[in-house]
Design an enzyme around this catalytic site. Structure first.
Site, PDB file in Angstrom:
ATOM      1  N   LYS A  92      24.835   8.957 -16.975  1.00  0.00           N
ATOM      2  CA  LYS A  92      24.398   8.055 -15.915  1.00  0.00           C
ATOM      3  C   LYS A  92      24.104   8.871 -14.678  1.00  0.00           C
ATOM      4  O   LYS A  92      24.686   8.663 -13.634  1.00  0.00           O
ATOM      5  CB  LYS A  92      25.545   7.099 -15.594  1.00  0.00           C
ATOM      6  CG  LYS A  92      25.238   5.657 -15.826  1.00  0.00           C
ATOM      7  CD  LYS A  92      26.297   4.753 -15.271  1.00  0.00           C
ATOM      8  CE  LYS A  92      27.604   5.416 -14.961  1.00  0.00           C
ATOM      9  NZ  LYS A  92      28.623   4.538 -14.440  1.00  0.00           N
ATOM     10  N   ASP A 119      30.705  10.201 -19.903  1.00  0.00           N
ATOM     11  CA  ASP A 119      29.514  10.324 -19.063  1.00  0.00           C
ATOM     12  C   ASP A 119      29.197  11.790 -18.797  1.00  0.00           C
ATOM     13  O   ASP A 119      29.920  12.688 -19.224  1.00  0.00           O
ATOM     14  CB  ASP A 119      29.610   9.469 -17.788  1.00  0.00           C
ATOM     15  CG  ASP A 119      30.808   9.795 -16.927  1.00  0.00           C
ATOM     16  OD1 ASP A 119      31.348   8.882 -16.304  1.00  0.00           O
ATOM     17  OD2 ASP A 119      31.206  10.984 -16.886  1.00  0.00           O
ATOM     18  N   MET A 149      28.488  12.631  -4.133  1.00  0.00           N
ATOM     19  CA  MET A 149      27.076  12.271  -4.363  1.00  0.00           C
ATOM     20  C   MET A 149      26.246  12.409  -3.089  1.00  0.00           C
ATOM     21  O   MET A 149      25.355  11.605  -2.839  1.00  0.00           O
ATOM     22  CB  MET A 149      26.979  10.817  -4.882  1.00  0.00           C
ATOM     23  CG  MET A 149      27.716  10.587  -6.175  1.00  0.00           C
ATOM     24  SD  MET A 149      27.837   8.830  -6.606  1.00  0.00           S
ATOM     25  CE  MET A 149      29.206   8.291  -5.580  1.00  0.00           C
TER      26      MET A 149
HETATM   27  N1  SAH Z   1      35.102   9.767 -10.454  1.00  0.00           N
HETATM   28  C1  SAH Z   1      34.628  11.048 -10.012  1.00  0.00           C
HETATM   29  C2  SAH Z   1      33.457  10.953  -9.072  1.00  0.00           C
HETATM   30  C3  SAH Z   1      32.227  10.371  -9.662  1.00  0.00           C
HETATM   31  S1  SAH Z   1      30.876  10.336  -8.532  1.00  0.00           S
HETATM   32  C4  SAH Z   1      35.780  11.813  -9.360  1.00  0.00           C
HETATM   33  O1  SAH Z   1      36.828  11.258  -9.111  1.00  0.00           O
HETATM   34  O2  SAH Z   1      35.610  13.022  -9.123  1.00  0.00           O
HETATM   35  C5  SAH Z   1      30.022  11.806  -8.922  1.00  0.00           C
HETATM   36  C6  SAH Z   1      30.142  12.820  -7.830  1.00  0.00           C
HETATM   37  O3  SAH Z   1      31.393  13.474  -7.880  1.00  0.00           O
HETATM   38  C7  SAH Z   1      29.144  13.950  -7.914  1.00  0.00           C
HETATM   39  O4  SAH Z   1      27.898  13.564  -7.369  1.00  0.00           O
HETATM   40  C8  SAH Z   1      29.805  15.002  -7.066  1.00  0.00           C
HETATM   41  O5  SAH Z   1      29.636  14.738  -5.702  1.00  0.00           O
HETATM   42  C9  SAH Z   1      31.259  14.788  -7.403  1.00  0.00           C
HETATM   43  N2  SAH Z   1      31.733  15.719  -8.446  1.00  0.00           N
HETATM   44  C10 SAH Z   1      32.207  15.405  -9.647  1.00  0.00           C
HETATM   45  N3  SAH Z   1      32.585  16.517 -10.321  1.00  0.00           N
HETATM   46  C11 SAH Z   1      32.325  17.554  -9.513  1.00  0.00           C
HETATM   47  C12 SAH Z   1      32.488  18.971  -9.611  1.00  0.00           C
HETATM   48  N4  SAH Z   1      33.000  19.535 -10.729  1.00  0.00           N
HETATM   49  N5  SAH Z   1      32.123  19.740  -8.575  1.00  0.00           N
HETATM   50  C13 SAH Z   1      31.608  19.180  -7.461  1.00  0.00           C
HETATM   51  N6  SAH Z   1      31.424  17.868  -7.303  1.00  0.00           N
HETATM   52  C14 SAH Z   1      31.787  17.060  -8.314  1.00  0.00           C
END
Ligand code: SAH
Length: 479
Positions: free
Chosen positions: A279, A257, A393
């Site tokens: 997505k 993704d 998010m």
């Molecule tokens: N499964 C993922 C989260 C997916 S939801 C996890 O465990 O990290 C997607 C959200 O994750 C984004 O909207 C943001 O809020 C956060 N996110 C993911 N990668 C990020 C990054 N490198 N820096 C800041 N926020 C991040």
């Protein structure tokens, strides 16, 4: 790409070296090694070169000044004379007639460069920094030298002699790849590298018989594949687990993704099929149900499918939903945890999530509004003292988050951090206070992916920040 890497087959091909000193001698040695038909033009030559002329290892030698006609019919030229004027002339002439030229130690006069090599012939690894950082290239080489066993030379030769046999007996590309992987990682490889070639050959035959039989029983493609649900972490490729890396390099196809960084994707096996199932929030380019059925379909074809997800697959990653469809279809799977954005961002922003001076708990919260903006969260308990909240998010709901928290009793001056592109080289950290959150997000143009961290622990970032230089401290936060 500054240079296009190729390996040249020089056997019998005319190559000319201009110069006869030490450097020229070394270059001639490698050309002879590669089987080239070497000519030398020089006023004087080293004793080694003289020896090669005598034994016929060097095809021709002309004692004298370099002339343009020395290049005629040559595939490539290496100039290693002490005169920069001559070297420049060689390069100019070569460019004119389309002969590949290399002037030693003069990158701007090189149509091709000679990389440093890790030689496990026939396995050959070439390394170059294109002249940008030769020491780094040398360090890369040292690393590879220690990483790649010398025995891989024998192993590559052993495999080379058996390729056609394997090809004729195992019908599908996937079947053959699986067989070779087994061979290179298993007991046969150990026997080859231990120099026990008879036993290795026997063991190889047994393995090939078994693979062929297995293929016949299952009719090749009918073999059941599997799925690896792998957490790729927040962005920095070094935060991958060893297991994630291993499975990424084993998979036949990778579904990823948009949170998976380009650097991480480059670690996927080169010939694996890559399918983007981006997505982005509010832009469901591929519906979840479609991803689920795609995984089932690919695994059903016997493929090893790596479902690569940002962060951890079980933290706001819909990992559970994807697994449910695999369970229904009876497809075997493994789950590899990843470093979630909360862990990655906190560490790289210098925010210890449960520092005991400030917090007794940390809560991961979704900031994604369901049902047209309706936010179904226990705001009262989220607003109590001595805790850390991490909103995933949450960027577009920042105003609502602020209103709900303050409305439920949280202090307007509560420190808040927004970490954008956490753990990546362009990470930015905004530190502000709760009541100014949406305005600060807007005025600093903080963009997705970003994580919002709320609570007293945020104050630690100023002293513990260590990664990158993009710490934005809003004036409001200081008051
Ligand atoms: N499964 C993922 C989260 C997916 S939801 C996890 O465990 O990290 C997607 C959200 O994750 C984004 O909207 C943001 O809020 C956060 N996110 C993911 N990668 C990020 C990054 N490198 N820096 C800041 N926020 C991040």
């Amino acid at each position: 790409m500054d240079y296009y890497p190729i390996y040249l087959k020089l056997t019998g091909k005319p190559c000319v070296v201009v110069g006869g000193g030490n450097v020229a001698t070394r270059k001639i040695a490698t050309l002879i090694d590669a089987g080239a038909s070497v000519s030398v033009v020089s006023l004087s030559i080293s004793s080694e070169i003289a020896g090669w002329i005598e034994t016929g290892a060097i095809t021709s030698y002309r004692q004298g000044e370099y002339q343009a006609s020395d290049l005629s019919g040559q595939l490539l030229v290496i100039a290693a004379t002490p005169s920069s004027i001559v070297n420049q002339q060689v390069f100019d002439d070569a460019e004119q007639v389309g002969v590949l030229a290399n002037v030693v130690d003069t990158p701007e006069l090189c149509r091709f460069i000679l990389p440093s090599i890790v030689d496990r012939s026939p396995l050959m690894i070439a390394i170059s920094s294109g002249g940008a950082a030769p020491v780094l290239a040398r360090m890369a080489r040292q690393k590879l030298e220690t990483l790649i066993p010398f025995g891989w030379s024998d192993l590559a030769r052993f495999a080379g002699g058996l390729r056609s046999q394997v090809k004729s007996r195992l019908k599908s590309v996937d079947e053959r790849r699986r067989f070779w992987e087994y061979l290179f990682e298993g007991p046969v490889a150990n026997l080859v590298m231990a120099g026990r070639s008879d036993e290795a050959a026997k063991s190889f035959n047994t393995a090939l018989d078994a693979a062929e039989e297995y293929q016949n029983i299952l009719g090749g493609g009918a073999r059941l594949g599997e799925v690896y649900l792998v957490g790729a972490g927040p962005g920095d490729p070094e935060l991958l687990t060893l297991k994630a890396l291993r499975l990424m390099q084993q998979a036949d196809v990778v579904l990823y993704d948009n949170l998976v960084s380009k650097d991480i994707l480059s670690l996927v096996r080169r010939d694996a099929e890559r399918i983007s199932v981006a997505k982005a929030k509010g832009r469901h380019s591929i519906a979840q149900t479609e991803i689920n059925s795609e995984m089932v379909r690919l695994a059903g074809e016997g493929k090893r499918v790596c479902r690569l997800k940002g962060g951890d697959p079980f933290i706001f990653g819909r990992g559970g939903e994807e697994l449910a469809s695999l369970v229904d279809a009876g497809i075997p799977f493994q789950v590899v945890p990843g470093i979630s954005a909360a862990n990655g961002c906190a560490a790289y922003a210098g925010i210890p999530l449960t520092h005991r001076d400030f917090a007794d708990s940390v809560t991961f919260v979704t900031g994604h509004r369901k049902n047209r903006g309706y936010f179904d969260l226990p705001w009262k308990s989220l607003s109590t003292d001595r805790q850390t909240l991490v909103f995933y998010m949450g960027l577009t709901s920042a105003g609502l988050i602020r209103d709900k928290l303050i409305g439920s009793g949280m202090l307007p001056s509560t420190p808040v951090a927004v970490v954008e592109q956490g753990t990546r080289i362009d990470q930015r950290v905004l530190v502000t206070r709760l009541d100014a959150l949406p305005e600060e997000i807007a005025s600093n143009a903080m963009a997705s992916p970003a994580l919002i961290i709320v609570g007293g622990v945020v104050t630690l970032t100023e002293s513990l920040s260590w990664f990158g230089t993009n710490l934005i401290t809003s004036e409001l936060a200081v008051s």
